[in-house]
Design a protein around this motif. Structure first.
Motif, PDB file in Angstrom:
ATOM      1  N   ALA A 576       0.860  -1.188   0.000  1.00 11.19           N
ATOM      2  CA  ALA A 576       0.000   0.000   0.000  1.00 11.19           C
ATOM      3  C   ALA A 576       0.893   1.233   0.000  1.00 11.19           C
ATOM      4  N   GLU A 577       0.538   2.196  -0.828  1.00 11.88           N
ATOM      5  CA  GLU A 577       1.322   3.418  -0.916  1.00 11.88           C
ATOM      6  C   GLU A 577       0.395   4.605  -1.102  1.00 11.88           C
ATOM      7  N   ALA A 578       0.659   5.682  -0.380  1.00 11.08           N
ATOM      8  CA  ALA A 578      -0.148   6.906  -0.481  1.00 11.08           C
ATOM      9  C   ALA A 578       0.767   8.101  -0.669  1.00 11.08           C
ATOM     10  N   ASN A 579       0.349   9.008  -1.560  1.00  9.79           N
ATOM     11  CA  ASN A 579       1.051  10.270  -1.772  1.00  9.79           C
ATOM     12  C   ASN A 579       0.128  11.417  -1.385  1.00  9.79           C
ATOM     13  N   LEU A 580       0.586  12.283  -0.482  1.00 11.64           N
ATOM     14  CA  LEU A 580      -0.229  13.386   0.008  1.00 11.64           C
ATOM     15  C   LEU A 580       0.485  14.714  -0.222  1.00 11.64           C
ATOM     16  N   ARG A 581      -0.293  15.753  -0.452  1.00 11.07           N
ATOM     17  CA  ARG A 581       0.214  17.126  -0.514  1.00 11.07           C
ATOM     18  C   ARG A 581      -0.256  17.829   0.763  1.00 11.07           C
ATOM     19  N   LEU A 582       0.678  18.049   1.695  1.00 10.77           N
ATOM     20  CA  LEU A 582       0.338  18.664   2.969  1.00 10.77           C
ATOM     21  C   LEU A 582       0.226  20.176   2.868  1.00 10.77           C
ATOM     22  N   ALA A 583       0.992  20.753   1.949  1.00 15.46           N
ATOM     23  CA  ALA A 583       0.954  22.188   1.680  1.00 15.46           C
ATOM     24  C   ALA A 583       1.361  22.366   0.227  1.00 15.46           C
ATOM     25  N   ARG A 584       1.413  23.621  -0.216  1.00 13.96           N
ATOM     26  CA  ARG A 584       1.660  23.875  -1.632  1.00 13.96           C
ATOM     27  C   ARG A 584       2.951  23.219  -2.114  1.00 13.96           C
ATOM     28  N   LYS A 585       3.999  23.221  -1.288  1.00 13.74           N
ATOM     29  CA  LYS A 585       5.284  22.666  -1.692  1.00 13.74           C
ATOM     30  C   LYS A 585       5.761  21.547  -0.764  1.00 13.74           C
ATOM     31  N   LEU A 586       4.848  21.002   0.028  1.00 15.41           N
ATOM     32  CA  LEU A 586       5.218  19.972   0.988  1.00 15.41           C
ATOM     33  C   LEU A 586       4.491  18.674   0.656  1.00 15.41           C
ATOM     34  N   PHE A 587       5.253  17.603   0.389  1.00 15.61           N
ATOM     35  CA  PHE A 587       4.691  16.328  -0.054  1.00 15.61           C
ATOM     36  C   PHE A 587       5.117  15.222   0.903  1.00 15.61           C
ATOM     37  N   TRP A 588       4.217  14.265   1.075  1.00 18.27           N
ATOM     38  CA  TRP A 588       4.446  13.170   2.022  1.00 18.27           C
ATOM     39  C   TRP A 588       4.084  11.853   1.359  1.00 18.27           C
ATOM     40  N   ASN A 589       5.026  10.907   1.361  1.00 20.78           N
ATOM     41  CA  ASN A 589       4.780   9.563   0.842  1.00 20.78           C
ATOM     42  C   ASN A 589       4.835   8.561   1.988  1.00 20.78           C
ATOM     43  N   ILE A 590       3.862   7.652   2.015  1.00 25.57           N
ATOM     44  CA  ILE A 590       3.810   6.578   3.002  1.00 25.57           C
ATOM     45  C   ILE A 590       3.753   5.254   2.250  1.00 25.57           C
ATOM     46  N   SER A 624       8.603   5.958   4.938  1.00 26.18           N
ATOM     47  CA  SER A 624       7.965   7.246   4.675  1.00 26.18           C
ATOM     48  C   SER A 624       9.005   8.254   4.188  1.00 26.18           C
ATOM     49  N   ARG A 625       8.527   9.233   3.397  1.00 23.51           N
ATOM     50  CA  ARG A 625       9.400  10.282   2.865  1.00 23.51           C
ATOM     51  C   ARG A 625       8.649  11.602   2.858  1.00 23.51           C
ATOM     52  N   LEU A 626       9.260  12.647   3.392  1.00 24.88           N
ATOM     53  CA  LEU A 626       8.689  13.989   3.443  1.00 24.88           C
ATOM     54  C   LEU A 626       9.586  14.919   2.629  1.00 24.88           C
ATOM     55  N   VAL A 627       8.997  15.622   1.641  1.00 27.12           N
ATOM     56  CA  VAL A 627       9.772  16.452   0.715  1.00 27.12           C
ATOM     57  C   VAL A 627       9.222  17.869   0.702  1.00 27.12           C
ATOM     58  N   TRP A 628      10.123  18.838   0.801  1.00 25.78           N
ATOM     59  CA  TRP A 628       9.780  20.252   0.645  1.00 25.78           C
ATOM     60  C   TRP A 628      10.446  20.732  -0.640  1.00 25.78           C
ATOM     61  N   ALA A 629       9.665  21.032  -1.656  1.00 30.78           N
ATOM     62  CA  ALA A 629      10.176  21.383  -2.977  1.00 30.78           C
ATOM     63  C   ALA A 629      10.011  22.875  -3.227  1.00 30.78           C
ATOM     64  N   TRP A 630      11.112  23.555  -3.510  1.00 28.39           N
ATOM     65  CA  TRP A 630      11.098  24.978  -3.850  1.00 28.39           C
ATOM     66  C   TRP A 630      11.214  25.158  -5.357  1.00 28.39           C
ATOM     67  N   ASP A 631      10.747  26.298  -5.843  1.00 20.35           N
ATOM     68  CA  ASP A 631      10.862  26.619  -7.260  1.00 20.35           C
ATOM     69  C   ASP A 631      12.282  27.039  -7.639  1.00 20.35           C
ATOM     70  N   TRP A 632      13.027  27.586  -6.687  1.00 23.32           N
ATOM     71  CA  TRP A 632      14.359  28.109  -6.981  1.00 23.32           C
ATOM     72  C   TRP A 632      15.361  26.986  -7.212  1.00 23.32           C
ATOM     73  N   LYS A 633      15.896  26.917  -8.433  1.00 19.56           N
ATOM     74  CA  LYS A 633      16.933  25.953  -8.807  1.00 19.56           C
ATOM     75  C   LYS A 633      16.516  24.504  -8.546  1.00 19.56           C
ATOM     76  N   GLY A 634      15.227  24.249  -8.539  1.00 18.71           N
ATOM     77  CA  GLY A 634      14.768  22.889  -8.298  1.00 18.71           C
ATOM     78  C   GLY A 634      15.200  22.337  -6.957  1.00 18.71           C
ATOM     79  N   LEU A 635      15.357  23.202  -5.968  1.00 23.33           N
ATOM     80  CA  LEU A 635      15.853  22.784  -4.663  1.00 23.33           C
ATOM     81  C   LEU A 635      14.801  21.969  -3.915  1.00 23.33           C
ATOM     82  N   LYS A 636      15.239  20.845  -3.370  1.00 21.23           N
ATOM     83  CA  LYS A 636      14.369  19.991  -2.567  1.00 21.23           C
ATOM     84  C   LYS A 636      15.081  19.612  -1.280  1.00 21.23           C
ATOM     85  N   LEU A 637      14.362  19.733  -0.178  1.00 24.22           N
ATOM     86  CA  LEU A 637      14.820  19.236   1.109  1.00 24.22           C
ATOM     87  C   LEU A 637      13.938  18.054   1.492  1.00 24.22           C
ATOM     88  N   TYR A 638      14.536  17.005   2.015  1.00 28.49           N
ATOM     89  CA  TYR A 638      13.725  15.831   2.328  1.00 28.49           C
ATOM     90  C   TYR A 638      14.293  15.085   3.532  1.00 28.49           C
TER      91      TYR A 638
END
Length: 672
Positions: A576-590, A624-638
């Motif tokens: 089982a796998e779920a992908n959620l958008r917690l905020a505009r640039k915040l994504f959560w995979n379980i 689980s994986r939590l990702v914060w994706a910014w528009d600038w230079k494709g920067l992602k923190l996870y």
């Protein structure tokens, strides 16, 4: 004791699918090539996954038109799932069995539908990189996850498509194309001294493109030996280069890859010694081309694979037990012709593959010693003549053909392996399919000759053979998709390593041919993409994937017999796998999986008698994986975590898998 599940709950989902207002998307919206783009979908994120070309037959065709079911894991899924290796990604496919002996892919066996790691073909951009020495090292890919465009998984016999090794299926890793001028970088670290880096460069100008990447990994590991030293630590590097030239009349592609791995092997190959170590190197070079004629096309390719392996039963100490050294070289070429007419597409050609090994113990004694270590060796030539015809109509697809195979190590006569696949799109979004395929596999050099360290190989092993019937139903509309498959495998002369405690309290592992092994299996998967289904692209639950696999084999282990491979299989697997958008640039995979394995292993513990066999216990794993994706230079923190439930479980033998493993990192892409 056997545990049996039923597919009835899954079957009850099908009427719901027929009455639903269809769908598909995670971070993207997937639509069929013939379907209109939903008005509420972001036009920039629409992807036509069903129109992606895959190789379920010799002739490449769209996923939607293919007469066989191919599981495709694209770059969106790869970026979402908490995974560090291709092996981790494949754990999320219900029909694939991923058995780890060590962390982060250092020693992982991949198999399908009750098969073994030696019974699948491993490909990189369509080039066969399977290792004839052993399947244990086959899944060592020289490219990082960030440079992979998609992974194609073809389950079921595939000899007429991929040739040798593909007894029960194939995995093809497709890298990204050099279609931009950019530099990307990734760095991460976490538990147990983990530190990984990845750097890639992409260049595209006119008809020429270049992609180059380098990656490093290291960790102290999660366990120690009885003396307190590290025994699951690892380090490694990956180097990859892809260049393309797209001329008016032809396309030419060159790829080269090289990987190095050093890892503590814990008790991988013998539960009596807990400080084993292994060093491996793998390299691949290939050139392939394709002419662009509308009627007639020529697709030549040539490749060379090299692999080196040094195994140390006592880490760093060859005085007690000498190290095992192995080096394999594989040269292959394929001359394929394709004729495209109104009657369909006909493919035919000749494939040649030469496999050779020099070793301290694999093969026959050499007349003269090679280098410092190699006293034994063996080589064999493999010839494959094939022909196939595919016809794609508006609602009907059929692909049939055969391969004629000869190998100098087994027989001077050709063996024939036919197959046919059919699908019928009988209603909007619905497809039914059926297939018959046959395949074979040569014994690896390890199967034939590994007779050291408590192992006794049989050099007279015969090739494995497989016949398969499969049928199924697929439903696909934007927002909702489902696949139901039922298959039957009839295997003969199946190869396994066994221990027989009935006559010897401390037996050795023996390689044997089982007479017949029949496998009945069912798989069902459902994907729901809520933004498309409910008509709201901002819906927080972006996608939900559910899948289930069940296998039953008619040959059980006899009392007092332990199987290493063939009779140990995953009876039930739920993913089982779920992908959620917690905020505009915040994504959560379980990601969750439940694994129920049939088989047993020898318990090595001072508190129990020698030869005590323990049944594998079912286990559940949550990642689980939590990702914060910014528009600038494709920067992602996870930040991501594996085995968040901190379960102690066994994939293989007497080796417990790591508990909670946390990693954090960042990545960016800079255009040039």
């Amino acid at each position: 004791m056997k545990r049996t599940f039923t597919l009835i709950p899954a079957l009850l989902l099908l009427p719901f699918l027929a009455n639903s207002a269809g769908a598909a998307a995670s971070s993207s919206v997937y639509v069929s090539a013939d379907d209109p783009v939903p008005a509420y979908a972001d036009a920039d994120s629409v992807r036509t996954l069903e129109s992606v070309s895959v190789h379920a037959s010799r002739t490449a065709m769209s996923l939607g038109a293919s007469a066989r079911i191919v599981t495709v894991m694209d770059s969106v899924a790869i970026a979402s799932i908490p995974a560090k290796t291709v092996n981790d990604l494949l754990k999320q496919i219900a029909g694939v069995d991923v058995r780890q002996r060590g962390p982060m892919g250092m020693q992982t066996d991949i198999s399908m539908r009750g098969g073994t790691s030696d019974q699948i073909a491993i490909l990189l951009n369509g080039i066969n990189i399977s290792d004839p020495q052993t399947g244990h090292n086959a899944a060592d890919f020289p490219v990082s996850l960030s440079q992979i465009e998609r992974i194609e998984v073809l389950e079921g016999p595939a000899s007429r498509v991929y040739g040798t090794s593909s007894l029960v299926g194939a995995v093809n890793v497709v890298t990204k194309k050099p279609d931009s001028n950019s530099v990307s970088a990734q760095v991460e670290g976490g538990s147990f001294g983990t530190f990984n880096t990845d750097l890639a460069y992409s260049y595209s100008a006119g008809r020429f493109g270049l992609l180059a990447s380098v990656g490093t990994v290291r960790s102290d590991g999660y366990s120690r030996n009885l003396e307190g030293g590290l025994n699951s630590d690892y380090s490694g590097q990956k180097y990859f280069l892809l260049s393309e030239y797209d001329a008016p009349l032809f396309n030419l592609t060159f790829q080269g890859g090289f990987s190095v791995r050093d890892f503590g092997s814990n008790t991988f190959y013998s539960s009596k010694f807990d400080d084993q170590f292994e060093h491996t190197r793998k390299g691949t070079l290939s050139i392939k081309g394709e002419t662009k004629g509308k009627v007639f096309r020529f697709k030549p390719s040539v490749y060379w694979n090299n692999a080196f392996d040094r195994f140390e039963l006592f880490r760093g100490d060859a005085s007690v037990v000498p190290f095992n050294y192995h080096r394999t070289n594989t040269f292959g070429s394929n001359l394929e012709f394709e004729v495209d007419t109104r009657a369909g597409v006909t493919s035919f050609g000749l494939e040649f593959r030469r496999e050779g090994v020099v070793s301290t113990n694999l093969g026959e004694p050499l007349a003269e010693k090679v280098g410092e270590h190699y006293t034994n060796g063996l080589s064999r030539n493999h010839y494959n003549l094939y022909a196939e015809h595919s016809l794609i109509l508006r609602r009907f697809t059929v692909s049939g053909g055969l391969c004629a195979v000869m190998n100098t190590a087994t027989s001077k006569t050709f063996g024939l392996y036919p197959g046919i696949d059919m699908s019928f799109r009988f209603a909007d979004g619905w497809k039914v399919y059926a297939s018959y395929n046959s395949s074979f596999r040569l014994p690896t050099f390890t199967d034939l000759y590994y007779s050291v360290g408590g192992h006794k190989a049989d050099p007279n092993l015969r090739p494995e053979r497989m016949q398969s019937l499969e049928g199924g139903l697929k439903y696909y509309r934007p927002g909702l998709s489902a696949v139901l498959s039922v298959y039957y495998h009839h295997g003969s002369q199946m190869i396994d390593w066994i221990k027989d405690f009935r006559t010897d309290p401390d037996p050795v592992w023996q390689s044997v041919n089982h007479t017949v092994l029949n496998t009945l299996g069912e798989e069902v998967s459902v994907r729901i993409d809520l933004p498309v289904l409910v008509g709201n692209k901002d819906f927080p639950l972006e996608s939900l994937n559910l899948s289930y696999s069940h296998i039953d084999q008619d040959k059980d282990l006899e009392e007092g017999v332990e199987s290493m491979y063939a009779l140990e299989y995953v009876r039930n697997k739920i993913v089982a796998e779920a992908n959620l958008r917690l905020a505009r640039k915040l994504f959560w995979n379980i990601a969750f999986r439940y694994v129920d394995r049939d088989g047993s292993y020898e318990k090595y513990d001072a508190t129990v008698p020698t030869g005590t066999l323990m049944e594998y216990k079912p286990y559940s794993v949550l990642d689980s994986r939590l990702v914060w994706a910014w528009d600038w230079k494709g920067l992602k923190l996870y930040v991501e975590g594996q085995n968040l439930l901190n379960r102690t479980y066994y994939d293989y033998g007497n080796i417990p898998q790591p508990g909670i493993w946390l990693i954090g990192g960042l990545s960016c892409t800079i255009g040039l």
